[in-house]
Design a protein around this motif. Structure first.
Motif, PDB file in Angstrom:
ATOM      1  N   TYR A 168       0.800  -1.195   0.121  1.00  0.00           N
ATOM      2  CA  TYR A 168      -0.026   0.490  -0.189  1.00  0.00           C
ATOM      3  C   TYR A 168       0.761   1.305   0.086  1.00  0.00           C
ATOM      4  N   GLU A 169       1.908   1.094   0.585  1.00  0.00           N
ATOM      5  CA  GLU A 169       2.735   2.841   0.875  1.00  0.00           C
ATOM      6  C   GLU A 169       3.325   2.938  -0.652  1.00  0.00           C
ATOM      7  N   ILE A 170       3.926   1.986  -0.746  1.00  0.00           N
ATOM      8  CA  ILE A 170       4.906   1.636  -2.140  1.00  0.00           C
ATOM      9  C   ILE A 170       3.851   2.669  -3.051  1.00  0.00           C
ATOM     10  N   SER A 171       2.413   1.776  -3.531  1.00  0.00           N
ATOM     11  CA  SER A 171       1.310   2.129  -4.388  1.00  0.00           C
ATOM     12  C   SER A 171       1.392   3.994  -4.095  1.00  0.00           C
ATOM     13  N   ARG A 172       0.794   3.819  -3.065  1.00  0.00           N
ATOM     14  CA  ARG A 172       0.885   5.521  -2.641  1.00  0.00           C
ATOM     15  C   ARG A 172       1.285   6.097  -2.931  1.00  0.00           C
ATOM     16  N   ASP A 173       2.515   5.956  -3.231  1.00  0.00           N
ATOM     17  CA  ASP A 173       4.152   7.142  -3.185  1.00  0.00           C
ATOM     18  C   ASP A 173       4.286   6.968  -4.470  1.00  0.00           C
ATOM     19  N   GLN A 174       3.929   5.867  -5.135  1.00  0.00           N
ATOM     20  CA  GLN A 174       4.375   5.488  -6.223  1.00  0.00           C
ATOM     21  C   GLN A 174       3.742   6.174  -7.288  1.00  0.00           C
ATOM     22  N   ASP A 175       2.736   6.615  -6.714  1.00  0.00           N
ATOM     23  CA  ASP A 175       0.802   7.172  -7.817  1.00  0.00           C
ATOM     24  C   ASP A 175       0.744   5.975  -8.694  1.00  0.00           C
ATOM     25  N   TRP A 176       0.852   4.531  -8.424  1.00  0.00           N
ATOM     26  CA  TRP A 176       1.186   3.028  -8.884  1.00  0.00           C
ATOM     27  C   TRP A 176      -0.721   3.498  -9.453  1.00  0.00           C
ATOM     28  N   LEU A 177      -0.996   3.558 -10.848  1.00  0.00           N
ATOM     29  CA  LEU A 177      -2.549   2.914 -11.916  1.00  0.00           C
ATOM     30  C   LEU A 177      -2.875   1.341 -11.523  1.00  0.00           C
ATOM     31  N   SER A 178      -3.416   0.588 -11.303  1.00  0.00           N
ATOM     32  CA  SER A 178      -4.201  -0.464 -11.063  1.00  0.00           C
ATOM     33  C   SER A 178      -5.424  -0.617 -11.783  1.00  0.00           C
ATOM     34  N   THR A 179      -5.545  -1.655 -11.432  1.00  0.00           N
ATOM     35  CA  THR A 179      -7.085  -2.799 -12.051  1.00  0.00           C
ATOM     36  C   THR A 179      -6.458  -4.156 -11.500  1.00  0.00           C
ATOM     37  N   THR A 180      -8.485  -4.533 -12.010  1.00  0.00           N
ATOM     38  CA  THR A 180      -8.402  -6.228 -11.893  1.00  0.00           C
ATOM     39  C   THR A 180      -8.091  -6.853 -12.220  1.00  0.00           C
ATOM     40  N   ALA A 181      -8.591  -8.423 -12.417  1.00  0.00           N
ATOM     41  CA  ALA A 181      -8.746  -9.117 -13.075  1.00  0.00           C
ATOM     42  C   ALA A 181      -9.014 -10.497 -12.230  1.00  0.00           C
ATOM     43  N   LEU A 182     -10.319 -10.545 -12.025  1.00  0.00           N
ATOM     44  CA  LEU A 182     -10.925 -11.871 -11.508  1.00  0.00           C
ATOM     45  C   LEU A 182     -11.241 -12.630 -11.876  1.00  0.00           C
ATOM     46  N   HIS A 183     -12.467 -12.149 -12.653  1.00  0.00           N
ATOM     47  CA  HIS A 183     -13.008 -13.987 -13.415  1.00  0.00           C
ATOM     48  C   HIS A 183     -12.332 -14.102 -14.221  1.00  0.00           C
ATOM     49  N   ASP A 184     -13.218 -15.746 -14.898  1.00  0.00           N
ATOM     50  CA  ASP A 184     -12.360 -17.311 -15.284  1.00  0.00           C
ATOM     51  C   ASP A 184     -12.392 -16.717 -16.678  1.00  0.00           C
ATOM     52  N   PRO A 185     -11.908 -16.823 -17.546  1.00  0.00           N
ATOM     53  CA  PRO A 185     -12.140 -17.569 -18.875  1.00  0.00           C
ATOM     54  C   PRO A 185     -14.071 -18.126 -19.346  1.00  0.00           C
ATOM     55  N   GLN A 186     -14.211 -17.794 -20.455  1.00  0.00           N
ATOM     56  CA  GLN A 186     -15.614 -18.229 -20.180  1.00  0.00           C
ATOM     57  C   GLN A 186     -15.436 -19.695 -21.389  1.00  0.00           C
ATOM     58  N   ILE A 187     -14.932 -20.429 -20.987  1.00  0.00           N
ATOM     59  CA  ILE A 187     -14.233 -22.065 -21.510  1.00  0.00           C
ATOM     60  C   ILE A 187     -15.671 -22.747 -21.661  1.00  0.00           C
ATOM     61  N   ASP A 188     -16.517 -23.145 -20.525  1.00  0.00           N
ATOM     62  CA  ASP A 188     -17.264 -24.145 -19.993  1.00  0.00           C
ATOM     63  C   ASP A 188     -17.852 -23.655 -19.101  1.00  0.00           C
ATOM     64  N   ARG A 189     -18.826 -22.823 -18.818  1.00  0.00           N
ATOM     65  CA  ARG A 189     -19.119 -22.376 -17.255  1.00  0.00           C
ATOM     66  C   ARG A 189     -19.771 -23.271 -16.812  1.00  0.00           C
TER      67      ARG A 189
END
Length: 477
Positions: free
Chosen positions: A128-149
């Motif tokens: 958290y401290e590194i991300s905050r001080d370096q002003d890192w931009l971030s996103t999420t990748a949470l879902h599995d590929p839709q192959i066979d649900r």
């Protein structure tokens, strides 16, 4: 060096971004990835509203990283989200404020999360401290590929169809598999990876949580087709506010131990996902953005109707009223969430979760309906638009001036307005946004059902049974 300059210099890190079958060599200059709001953090008019001075490092950090210890802190955070959202008319849904708020929530609750990993708090605090001080931009990748649900992750013949650990080393874990949808990842610094849905005990191998640098060897970002236009006059939204979505493929990528927050622990991941502080802090910016977007649509709807004289018809006024009701409903829920904010036992102030959840769930239905209303108001007028504004100065300019004008507007004004609206309702860019608003927070059917299941219904039904008991007593007497 400005925040924007520091950001662009970080993009020169040899990341593996794939677009149209080719690896993008210079992401900072590629026309499909031109977007930055970071200069606002240095601008004298907005710097104080977007940043705060950290007590330990003295860095001017974005307010998404602020742990709120008062209602005023929550209001400051909301204002920062509003500035960025309004600057893009709510059209950029992943400006990193959501994922930064997730991280801030994890940090605020670091001593209560992490399951069996006794180093969770220490890892999160350092990250958290590194991300905050370096002003890192971030996103999420949470879902599995839709192959066979129909299958669990562990039921595939290839155990690495979904993301899991291959092996552990002295330096960290080696992971293989894929995750979707990482909006903004091609031009961001970091990606947070963990399962969105609750994993069963048989799927422990697929229940880890970590942060990965976009430039990590073995990490590939496969982009969808770009919807960015290079014609700003004819495509005013898609030429400025297109944000890329990507599938993240891990080809035996090494994740250092200090970035592995939870390892193969379904309950720990789910506890983190359901934590009230994490939920409230991360939902606040998404509702602020939704409000900006609906206000933008309501304004366009009003101008469309006024430009062609349709605002005088009752059925059109009813539709415009519906757009206003959408705006005022979300605005009221946001105000109520702030008004009902309470401190947790840790002293962290959070907005009320229920109104924020309600607003997010309504957004999945409000937005498609708002787009439908614009279609109904503009109707055939969206087809009555020349291919380019350049027609006004061409050989048939006099005809365009005569037949493309509005009730009280010039042909140029009317054409610009309808091209703007078309970019919002009919272009590829528009279709992506409708799909995003429907599903970005998960299956809307599941989301509504979860809100019902989690809602405290006892206060609602208590009066029903009190009345029933009262009637029973009266009958017996």
């Amino acid at each position: 060096m400005s925040a924007s300059q520091r950001y662009r210099s970080r993009l020169q890190d040899n990341r593996n971004v794939w677009l149209n079958g080719k690896r993008v060599q210079d992401i900072a200059r590629h026309p499909a990835f031109q977007a930055s709001l970071l200069d606002l953090q240095d601008h004298p008019d907005t710097k104080d509203e977007l940043t705060f001075l950290t007590p330990d490092s003295g860095v001017a950090a974005h307010l998404a990283f602020l742990v709120p210890y008062s209602k005023e802190d929550l209001k400051r955070k909301e204002r920062a989200y509003q500035i960025w959202s309004d600057a893009t008319f709510g059209m950029m849904s992943r400006l990193s404020d959501y994922s930064r708020s997730l991280l801030t929530g994890w940090y605020a609750r670091r001593h209560r999360l992490g399951g069996k990993d006794d180093q969770f708090a220490q890892k999160i605090e350092r990250y958290y401290e590194i991300s905050r001080d370096q002003d890192w931009l971030s996103t999420t990748a949470l879902h599995d590929p839709q192959i066979d649900r129909t299958k669990l992750s562990s039921e595939f013949d290839d155990p690495y169809t979904h993301l899991r650990i291959v092996r552990e080393t002295e330096d960290g874990i080696i992971v293989r598999g894929a995750k979707m949808i990482a909006t903004g990842a091609p031009y961001f610094d970091e990606i947070f990876v963990y399962p969105f849905h609750r994993r069963s005990q048989g799927d422990e191998r697929y229940a880890s949580m970590f942060a990965v640098s976009v430039s990590t060897p073995g990490v590939h970002l496969v982009c969808r087709e770009s919807f960015a236009s290079d014609q700003e006059q004819d495509h005013p939204l898609s030429s400025q506010f297109e944000e890329m979505d990507a599938v993240v493929i891990f080809d035996d990528a090494l994740i250092p131990w200090e970035r592995v927050f939870i390892k193969e622990d379904p309950e720990a991941v789910w506890t983190m996902r359901q934590d009230p502080v994490v939920t409230a802090l991360s939902q606040q910016p998404t509702v602020v953005r939704l409000l900006s977007k609906l206000e933008f649509i309501a304004a366009i709807g009003h101008e469309l109707a006024k430009t062609i004289g349709a605002d005088r018809f009752l059925h059109v006024q009813e539709k415009l009223g519906e757009l206003i009701i959408q705006v005022e409903t979300i605005k009221s829920l946001l105000l109520y969430a702030h008004d009902q904010a309470q401190p947790t036992v840790d002293g962290v102030w959070i907005p009320a979760v229920e109104p924020l959840t309600t607003a997010r769930n309504l957004g999945s239905r409000y937005y498609p309906r708002a787009i439908e209303i614009l279609q109904q108001i503009g109707a055939g007028g969206f087809i009555q638009v020349p291919s380019s504004l350049s027609e006004l100065s061409g050989p048939i300019g006099t005809f365009v001036e005569r037949y493309y004008r509005g009730t009280e507007t010039s042909a140029e004004q009317r054409i610009k307005l309808f091209k703007l609206a078309w970019d919002l309702i009919g272009s590829s860019f528009a279709s992506r946004h409708e799909l995003y608003e429907r599903f970005y927070s998960g299956d809307p059917v599941r989301s509504y059902a979860i809100q019902y299941a989690n809602y405290d219904k006892d206060p609602l039904v208590e009066q029903v049974w009190q009345l029933a008991k009262s009637n029973t007593r009266r009958e017996s007497s």
